[in-house]
Design a protein around this motif. Structure first.
Motif, PDB file in Angstrom:
ATOM      1  N   GLY A 140      10.195  30.152 -67.368  1.00  0.00           N
ATOM      2  CA  GLY A 140       9.776  31.366 -66.685  1.00  0.00           C
ATOM      3  C   GLY A 140      10.777  32.493 -66.867  1.00  0.00           C
ATOM      4  N   ARG A 141      12.050  32.174 -66.696  1.00  0.00           N
ATOM      5  CA  ARG A 141      13.069  33.196 -66.885  1.00  0.00           C
ATOM      6  C   ARG A 141      13.200  33.594 -68.358  1.00  0.00           C
ATOM      7  NH1 ARG A 141      14.876  36.901 -64.121  1.00  0.00           N
ATOM      8  NH2 ARG A 141      17.019  36.748 -64.873  1.00  0.00           N
ATOM      9  N   PHE A 142      13.073  32.623 -69.254  1.00  0.00           N
ATOM     10  CA  PHE A 142      13.144  32.932 -70.681  1.00  0.00           C
ATOM     11  C   PHE A 142      12.025  33.892 -71.085  1.00  0.00           C
ATOM     12  CE2 PHE A 142      11.907  32.049 -75.076  1.00  0.00           C
ATOM     13  CZ  PHE A 142      13.116  32.241 -75.743  1.00  0.00           C
ATOM     14  N   LEU A 143      10.805  33.597 -70.662  1.00  0.00           N
ATOM     15  CA  LEU A 143       9.675  34.465 -71.010  1.00  0.00           C
ATOM     16  C   LEU A 143       9.739  35.802 -70.281  1.00  0.00           C
ATOM     17  CD1 LEU A 143       6.719  31.920 -71.222  1.00  0.00           C
ATOM     18  CD2 LEU A 143       7.922  33.058 -73.098  1.00  0.00           C
ATOM     19  N   THR A 144      10.375  35.834 -69.110  1.00  0.00           N
ATOM     20  CA  THR A 144      10.611  37.127 -68.468  1.00  0.00           C
ATOM     21  C   THR A 144      11.426  38.020 -69.387  1.00  0.00           C
ATOM     22  OG1 THR A 144      10.560  36.156 -66.243  1.00  0.00           O
ATOM     23  CG2 THR A 144      11.634  38.289 -66.470  1.00  0.00           C
ATOM     24  N   ALA A 186       3.675  38.861 -67.347  1.00  0.00           N
ATOM     25  CA  ALA A 186       2.823  38.323 -66.277  1.00  0.00           C
ATOM     26  C   ALA A 186       2.770  36.794 -66.343  1.00  0.00           C
ATOM     27  CB  ALA A 186       1.424  38.913 -66.386  1.00  0.00           C
ATOM     28  N   LEU A 187       2.695  36.233 -67.556  1.00  0.00           N
ATOM     29  CA  LEU A 187       2.718  34.780 -67.702  1.00  0.00           C
ATOM     30  C   LEU A 187       4.024  34.203 -67.163  1.00  0.00           C
ATOM     31  CD1 LEU A 187       1.702  32.057 -68.798  1.00  0.00           C
ATOM     32  CD2 LEU A 187       2.635  32.717 -71.039  1.00  0.00           C
ATOM     33  N   ALA A 188       5.142  34.870 -67.435  1.00  0.00           N
ATOM     34  CA  ALA A 188       6.434  34.408 -66.938  1.00  0.00           C
ATOM     35  C   ALA A 188       6.470  34.392 -65.416  1.00  0.00           C
ATOM     36  CB  ALA A 188       7.538  35.314 -67.478  1.00  0.00           C
ATOM     37  N   THR A 189       5.894  35.408 -64.793  1.00  0.00           N
ATOM     38  CA  THR A 189       5.856  35.447 -63.327  1.00  0.00           C
ATOM     39  C   THR A 189       5.045  34.282 -62.782  1.00  0.00           C
ATOM     40  OG1 THR A 189       6.209  37.833 -63.195  1.00  0.00           O
ATOM     41  CG2 THR A 189       5.042  36.809 -61.367  1.00  0.00           C
ATOM     42  N   CYS A 190       3.959  33.947 -63.439  1.00  0.00           N
ATOM     43  CA  CYS A 190       3.157  32.790 -63.001  1.00  0.00           C
ATOM     44  C   CYS A 190       3.967  31.499 -63.081  1.00  0.00           C
ATOM     45  CB  CYS A 190       1.889  32.682 -63.848  1.00  0.00           C
ATOM     46  SG  CYS A 190       0.695  34.015 -63.597  1.00  0.00           S
ATOM     47  N   LEU A 191       4.781  31.349 -64.114  1.00  0.00           N
ATOM     48  CA  LEU A 191       5.622  30.158 -64.224  1.00  0.00           C
ATOM     49  C   LEU A 191       6.667  30.121 -63.117  1.00  0.00           C
ATOM     50  CD1 LEU A 191       6.210  29.944 -68.090  1.00  0.00           C
ATOM     51  CD2 LEU A 191       4.782  28.458 -66.690  1.00  0.00           C
ATOM     52  N   LEU A 192       7.245  31.282 -62.794  1.00  0.00           N
ATOM     53  CA  LEU A 192       8.231  31.324 -61.718  1.00  0.00           C
ATOM     54  C   LEU A 192       7.599  30.965 -60.377  1.00  0.00           C
ATOM     55  CD1 LEU A 192      10.214  34.559 -62.694  1.00  0.00           C
ATOM     56  CD2 LEU A 192      10.986  32.196 -62.910  1.00  0.00           C
ATOM     57  N   MET A 193       6.350  31.304 -60.203  1.00  0.00           N
ATOM     58  CA  MET A 193       5.662  30.976 -58.955  1.00  0.00           C
ATOM     59  C   MET A 193       5.496  29.468 -58.772  1.00  0.00           C
ATOM     60  SD  MET A 193       2.779  34.003 -58.972  1.00  0.00           S
ATOM     61  CE  MET A 193       2.038  33.616 -57.385  1.00  0.00           C
ATOM     62  N   VAL A 205      11.586  37.732 -72.707  1.00  0.00           N
ATOM     63  CA  VAL A 205      10.759  38.085 -73.872  1.00  0.00           C
ATOM     64  C   VAL A 205       9.848  39.260 -73.542  1.00  0.00           C
ATOM     65  CG1 VAL A 205       8.942  37.271 -75.415  1.00  0.00           C
ATOM     66  CG2 VAL A 205      10.852  35.758 -74.845  1.00  0.00           C
ATOM     67  N   GLY A 206       9.183  39.184 -72.393  1.00  0.00           N
ATOM     68  CA  GLY A 206       8.283  40.273 -72.006  1.00  0.00           C
ATOM     69  C   GLY A 206       9.024  41.576 -71.773  1.00  0.00           C
ATOM     70  N   ALA A 207      10.178  41.497 -71.083  1.00  0.00           N
ATOM     71  CA  ALA A 207      10.939  42.712 -70.806  1.00  0.00           C
ATOM     72  C   ALA A 207      11.469  43.334 -72.090  1.00  0.00           C
ATOM     73  CB  ALA A 207      12.082  42.393 -69.854  1.00  0.00           C
ATOM     74  N   GLY A 208      11.950  42.512 -73.015  1.00  0.00           N
ATOM     75  CA  GLY A 208      12.472  43.049 -74.260  1.00  0.00           C
ATOM     76  C   GLY A 208      11.409  43.766 -75.075  1.00  0.00           C
ATOM     77  N   THR A 209      10.226  43.179 -75.123  1.00  0.00           N
ATOM     78  CA  THR A 209       9.128  43.812 -75.860  1.00  0.00           C
ATOM     79  C   THR A 209       8.712  45.117 -75.201  1.00  0.00           C
ATOM     80  OG1 THR A 209       8.368  41.590 -76.452  1.00  0.00           O
ATOM     81  CG2 THR A 209       6.842  43.404 -76.836  1.00  0.00           C
ATOM     82  N   LEU A 210       8.631  45.103 -73.872  1.00  0.00           N
ATOM     83  CA  LEU A 210       8.246  46.316 -73.144  1.00  0.00           C
ATOM     84  C   LEU A 210       9.289  47.417 -73.295  1.00  0.00           C
ATOM     85  CD1 LEU A 210       6.758  44.923 -69.807  1.00  0.00           C
ATOM     86  CD2 LEU A 210       5.606  46.414 -71.434  1.00  0.00           C
ATOM     87  N   LEU A 264      18.588  35.299 -73.226  1.00  0.00           N
ATOM     88  CA  LEU A 264      18.249  34.544 -74.438  1.00  0.00           C
ATOM     89  C   LEU A 264      16.843  34.863 -74.930  1.00  0.00           C
ATOM     90  CD1 LEU A 264      19.771  31.040 -73.581  1.00  0.00           C
ATOM     91  CD2 LEU A 264      20.800  32.941 -74.867  1.00  0.00           C
ATOM     92  N   GLY A 265      15.950  35.215 -74.025  1.00  0.00           N
ATOM     93  CA  GLY A 265      14.620  35.634 -74.439  1.00  0.00           C
ATOM     94  C   GLY A 265      14.547  37.113 -74.742  1.00  0.00           C
ATOM     95  N   LEU A 266      15.362  37.893 -74.043  1.00  0.00           N
ATOM     96  CA  LEU A 266      15.245  39.342 -74.144  1.00  0.00           C
ATOM     97  C   LEU A 266      15.780  39.893 -75.462  1.00  0.00           C
ATOM     98  CD1 LEU A 266      15.664  41.954 -71.456  1.00  0.00           C
ATOM     99  CD2 LEU A 266      17.226  42.123 -73.366  1.00  0.00           C
TER     100      LEU A 266
END
Length: 412
Positions: free
Chosen positions: A118-122, A99-106, A124-129, A69-71
């Motif tokens: 955390g998973r949603f932003l993971t 990196a922010l998403a990983t901090c949330l997962l932690m 978002v970050g992966a899709g942009t990358l 859903l984020g990707l």
């Protein structure tokens, strides 16, 4: 005598002073590896979340799917942004979100509700990358920045970096979770270290697209029909097989693992994309003969992996499930190599990021497959579901090879 040595000196001097071709694409490659690592570090911890936090299988699978859903929106937005603002700026922004998403997962063990953003932003970050990074690597591999022999070879490099991140991220997280204290916190630390290193390295790579304001269409009309006909049918199979290998197969055979479930899941997440890396030379050879041959091989191997996975699930055989994961990984490697090569051949330079984003968006729909298996498992046995998915892969192959699609020529 001096005159007789002059020509030799004049000829030898340029060879002695010639500088090796820069490999800027390696600097950008770290971003793709970090993207793959971030996506897969959670996959190998599914069993740990169920055991330590009491999350149900449906919840962990839903968290697996929230990533999509984020990707997908990030893919569709990130491609045009990378065409307009430049590859480096968008890719580094995606790395920061990851990196922010990983901090949330932690923080998940203390505040489980934060696993969802955390998973949603993971995603978002992966899709942009994925959009900015994969196109950046392709452009840095070609002239004037690199020396890749063909556009297809340059495009496939991003898939290799992504596979490397997939393979190492899941394995590292599982090993930490098995033996280290605070497993669902420390398992995420390596990704933060990798992200920092990737950011420092990529910051020194040249920008291949200057920032510009004019709007460009996402894809020229002339490329839409071949993209829909040749790429869209294959794209979901890029990640459908690996997603089933990560999120479904370990849970179907873990009754015989006796305390080694987390390590086994990590091995699966390493073997699956690792097999994708190993088939890269085969993908190159098949592409040189005919581009559709790579897709056909990928779909056949994926179907074989699904059928073997169904057999492994029926008899609770971890070894057979691991072999099935390797076959699914090989299918992933062939399908992703085909997709990136086809997109590179279809898209003009100013539309490359946009068309690449569309390919990744359709590809990541395959990550919803485990959730579909979970929903259907109330009515059907898992081996029957996996067999049905294998039949779908073969039907996709038949559709791809129909007369209207068999006009693709070998890549020059």
């Amino acid at each position: 005598m001096p005159l007789s040595h002059t020509p030799t000196a004049q000829v030898a001097a340029p060879a002695a002073t010639a500088a090796p071709a820069p490999r800027h694409w390696l600097r950008a490659g770290g971003l793709m590896a970090a993207s793959g690592w971030s996506a897969n570090q959670y996959s190998s911890l599914l069993g740990a979340y169920r055991a330590h936090l009491g999350l149900t299988a449906a919840t962990t699978t839903a968290l697996f799917a929230v990533y999509i859903l984020g990707l997908i929106p990030a893919l569709l937005v990130g491609g045009p942004l990378a065409d307009r603002l430049g590859r480096r700026r968008v890719a580094l922004a995606g790395l920061g979100v990851s990196a922010l998403a990983t901090c949330l997962l932690m923080t998940g063990p203390a505040v489980p509700a934060l696993l969802w953003p955390g998973r949603f932003l993971t995603g978002v970050g992966a899709g942009t990358l994925l959009t900015a990074g994969s196109v950046w690597i392709k452009e840095l591999s070609a002239a004037p920045y690199g020396t890749a022999p063909t556009p297809g070879a340059a495009a496939r490099r991003s898939g290799l970096f992504l596979s490397a991140g997939f393979a190492t991220g899941g394995l590292a997280a599982s090993l930490i979770a098995q033996w280290a204290p605070h497993p669902m916190v420390l398992a995420y630390v390596p990704h933060l270290a990798l992200s920092a290193a990737a950011a420092l390295s990529a910051a020194r790579a040249p920008e291949t697209v200057p920032a510009r304001a004019p709007h460009t269409a996402a894809a020229a009309p002339a490329h839409r029909v071949p993209f829909r006909r040749l790429v869209v049918p294959v794209a979901p199979w890029v990640f459908a097989g690996p997603a089933l290998a990560f999120a479904v197969l370990p849970g179907l055979v873990d009754a015989r693992l006796h305390g080694w479930q987390t390590v086994y899941a990590g091995v699966v997440t390493a073997v699956t994309p690792g097999a994708g890396l190993l088939v890269a030379p085969l993908a190159r050879r098949l592409t040189a003969r005919h581009r559709l041959a790579t897709a056909a091989a990928g779909l056949l191997v994926t179907a074989a992996g699904l059928l073997l996975g169904a057999l492994a699930a029926a008899h609770a055989q971890p070894a057979a499930a691991l072999l099935a994961a390797a076959l699914l990984g090989a299918g992933y490697g062939l399908c992703v190599g085909y997709g990136l090569t086809e997109v590179a051949a279809l898209a003009p330079p100013h539309h490359l990021a946009g068309l690449t984003a569309r390919f990744w968006a359709v590809s990541y729909l395959g990550f919803l497959t485990p959730y579909g298996v979970t929903v259907l498992s109330g009515a059907f046995a898992p081996p029957a579901i996996l067999t049905g998915v294998a039949v779908l892969a073969l039907l996709t192959l038949a559709a791809l090879l129909r007369p209207g699609a068999r006009h693709s020529a070998p890549l020059s």
